[in-house]
Design a protein around this motif. Sequence first.
Motif, short mmCIF file in Angstrom:
data_model
loop_
_atom_site.label_atom_id
_atom_site.label_comp_id
_atom_site.label_asym_id
_atom_site.label_seq_id
_atom_site.Cartn_x
_atom_site.Cartn_y
_atom_site.Cartn_z
N ASP A 102 -4.83 -3.65 16.22
CA ASP A 102 -3.82 -3.35 15.20
C ASP A 102 -4.04 -1.99 14.57
OD1 ASP A 102 -2.44 -5.83 15.42
OD2 ASP A 102 -4.15 -6.77 14.42
N ASP A 126 -3.64 0.85 11.41
CA ASP A 126 -3.99 0.74 9.99
C ASP A 126 -2.81 0.30 9.15
OD1 ASP A 126 -6.52 1.49 10.59
OD2 ASP A 126 -6.22 3.60 10.10
N ASP A 127 -1.62 0.67 9.60
CA ASP A 127 -0.43 0.28 8.87
C ASP A 127 0.24 -0.90 9.57
OD1 ASP A 127 -0.73 2.19 6.95
OD2 ASP A 127 0.43 3.70 8.06
N ALA A 128 0.91 -1.70 8.76
CA ALA A 128 1.65 -2.82 9.32
C ALA A 128 3.13 -2.63 9.03
CB ALA A 128 1.15 -4.13 8.72
N THR A 137 6.84 0.20 6.00
CA THR A 137 5.47 0.25 6.52
C THR A 137 4.50 0.30 5.35
OG1 THR A 137 6.24 1.44 8.47
CG2 THR A 137 3.90 1.58 7.97
N ARG A 171 -2.18 -2.11 6.23
CA ARG A 171 -2.52 -3.45 6.72
C ARG A 171 -3.48 -4.16 5.77
NH1 ARG A 171 -2.25 -6.32 11.34
NH2 ARG A 171 -0.79 -4.79 12.11
N SER A 172 -4.27 -3.36 5.03
CA SER A 172 -5.31 -3.96 4.19
C SER A 172 -4.74 -4.61 2.94
CB SER A 172 -6.30 -2.86 3.78
OG SER A 172 -5.59 -1.82 3.15
N HIS A 227 1.47 -9.37 7.11
CA HIS A 227 1.58 -8.70 8.41
C HIS A 227 2.77 -9.19 9.22
CE1 HIS A 227 -3.05 -8.09 8.04
NE2 HIS A 227 -2.37 -7.28 7.26
#
Length: 878
Positions: free
Chosen positions: A814, A816-818, A833, A836-837, A870
């Motif tokens: 994956d 870093d961005d979702a 966007t 992800r964290s 996510h």
Amino acid sequence: MQTEPAFRAYDPAAIEPKWQSHWDATKAHEVRDDLPREKCYYVLEMFPYPSGKLHMGHVRNYSIGDAVARYKRMRGFAVLHPMGWDSFGLPAEQAAIERGAHPKKWTYENIAYMRGQLKRMGFSYAWSREFACSDPGYAAREQDIFLDLVEKGLVYRKSSMVNWSTGLNTVLANEQVIDGKCWRTGAPVIQKELPQWSVRITHYAEELLQSTYDLPGWPDAVLIQQRNWIGKSIGAEIDFTVDGRADLKITVFTTRPDTVFGVTFLSIAPEHALLDKIVPASHKAAVDAFKAEVRTVSTQDRTGDTAEKKGVFTGAYVISPVNGERVPLYAANFVVADYGTGAVMAVPAHDTRDFAFAQKYNIAVKQVIVADGKEPSALDEAFTEVGTVVGSAQFNGQRSDAAKVAITDWLASSGKGRKTITWRLRDWGISRQRYWGNPIPFTYGQSGGAVPLRKQDLPVTLPDDVRFDGIGNPLEKHPTWATTANDGSPLTIRTATGPEAARRETDTMDTFMQSSWYFARFTCADAKEPLDKKRVDHWLPVDLYIGGIEHAVLHLLYARFFMKALSDVGYGTVREPFKRLLCQGMVCMETYQRDLGDNKKQWFYPDEVDVTVDAKGKVIGAKAKTDGQPVAVGRVEKMSKSKRNTVDPQSLIDTYGADTARLFILFAAPPERDLEWNPDGVIGANRFLKRVWVLVQENLAALRATTAFAGHAKDVTGADQAVVRKVHATIKRATDAMEKDFSFNTTIAACMELMNELKPDTLSAPVFKLGVTTLLRLLAPMVPHITNELWSDLGNDGDLTIAGWPSFDAAQIDADDADYPVQVNGKMRGKITLPRSLSGPALDQAVLAHPDVVAIIAGRPVKKLVVILHKIVNLVLG
RNA sequence: GCCGGGAUGGCGGAAUUGGCAGACGCAGGGGACUUAAAAUCCCCCGGCCGCAAGGCCGUCCGGGUUCGAUUCCCGGUCCCGGCACCA
């Protein structure tokens, strides 16, 4: 100036045989028997009947199995992947009759040709373990096992009714009887009682049934079919005495003892042994006429769909054991002599068939169960549900399901009935009046009794000097075979009074016998004894067995039975042969046909027609090339010669190579589903392989000069990073598919996606090489030739089996961005966007603060905010 | 009749545990290269409306549950496979 490619072209006809010879020469797919079981894997495909050449169904079956075998090897398993031949059977005798070819010669020539085809497909079999069922070594050991089964009481001889062709003087299988006539000669088929050897599969009925609940690796459809076939039925036997004949009783079997007070007649099978003793002189003629009528009809017509329910009053009455009522006895065509007791108590009020029969013959209907809270009333149809018992003496008021037990117990206490279990499963009749099968090792003395051979007198081998005229059994007509011992002396058996001249059994075994234990023999194909207990226990059960679902209740049930019997006679401890079962679908293709009337059809080969399509490519019609007249585009049906919709695997191999054939067949559909053959799809598969080939060859120098990227996705950026992530994602998808559901189609799709991203211009050399080598490894189980050739071109020493299956790192998949799709009231409205964290309340706040979301909300009140980590954002607005 | 499986673009099929329907491939359309064709490469490709931005509809049909359904529940249609007077 002409630009010649700087590299050699993809030429499967050159590289495929090269690798196949290499595998042969190095015995690459042989396997040891002495490694720890957890490092071993036994994958088996149903072995073929050597009919002459491979058909597409074989190619599919074996391509699936080979992909699994090669995958498991790459994972470091010691893989047992054997192949052999189900080589006894009728077609060999047909060939002898029609073409004068001896069955043995015909069979072994076919085997030689088909073995060559299997090798040309590149299937990775342990050829040292190959055998054919007609090999003397296998057949002799089967006779050995047969005698063990005799010893254990699992074999017996009894008379039973068979289809007998008056033209061929032989027994026919049900499917060889067409409209009551012999399929070959058209001669009448009669029901004939013949002594038959039977194997006592019913001894294991309960275990065969119970174990179906302990086979999680089998498709439910197969398990359910087997349970239905075994057909356990719990009920009661109830005795009815014949009126005026206190010495005679008719015992019925019923699953509805709760309705016994509602009996208004009894039906009995026309063949029932007691019938002649019961029928009074006044009704003898009518009953005999009915019996004769039933006998002329073949079993299939009698029990078939359209058969009319018919019966005749026998003139006799029986007395109900529960209330002393006197009810008539009918002989009925729908009562089967060898199921239950051959007689049925009829309760028209609560059985649909009895109701129809009672209407037809004007018999009383007596209701003894009512829907809860209702009163009895005239019935328009049988009431077959659970309800309240009425009209049944002391049982009135009980629930009918409880009354089943109560009434059975009450009958049992007075000796008039008993709880009984019946089975639909019958013992397995294995006698075949044929030459090309394994002889049954029995002899008959002059007194007529059957005596098993002693083991030292085995094997019984088939004589070669036989004539085939299509009439009767050549073994029976052989001048000396049946009466000659193995040493050439006259065959004798020992009796109390000394040796006695004897004659061999001339029936041979059903070919399902051979396929019931071949998978066990593969574990120890070189053993002197029939089976090497140690190796049987080591390798069995087969980890994965692959074949057509058409064997769901025949072969697969027989094999399960055999495993239990083998274990009971001392050949190991394994009781179930196949841990996991994969049933692949049929290979189908479009048909073209013209209706000629009279139920006749003319079928066309695909290359005999021109197909027209509309602007979207949809097929709108077809015309024959010969006369330009339209032909109907028929349904997609299983490939068969009669429908002219077959594709010969050999021509496919010759044109495109084995790898293309394997790739297309694995890509076109998941294994369990029917596969529709599509010639254009084959070209597509070939095109993909060519693109892989060109990709490597064009960049060979650069690829050889670098090593594959071994770092973390975070160490690189841009296209490099995307490809590293894609590599890990693709390995994960491919691995999941191999381990979970064998969905090779999605594995191949994932590989195609990966390749579409492998652009050498935009990638660093190490990342490009990582992508290429991953691609080759993932494709290797399915297309072993091209991948190994390219692997070798890259300068690697060992092959891809040694290189192994790649592993993935989930953390590198994956970015870093979702991406969060944004819905409003469940409708897609945009996409944002976010890191992800982010999670929890912080994520919710980030969503609501996002400018795109603010714009979408446009000041409306947010009634509810749904944020799935996510995955998605859904705004419920007022 | 009973049991089991299935239905997604023009086609084969994909969609993880209820979360962007149509991945990937084929067919079709357009373009590049070529004297030309084949091969190859690039672009488009569920339907309708719209110049566009975008909107509406859409996973066999009808209901339901849910913020959200190809996916779960209820009812139905059609197709495929197996068994079948089994008492």
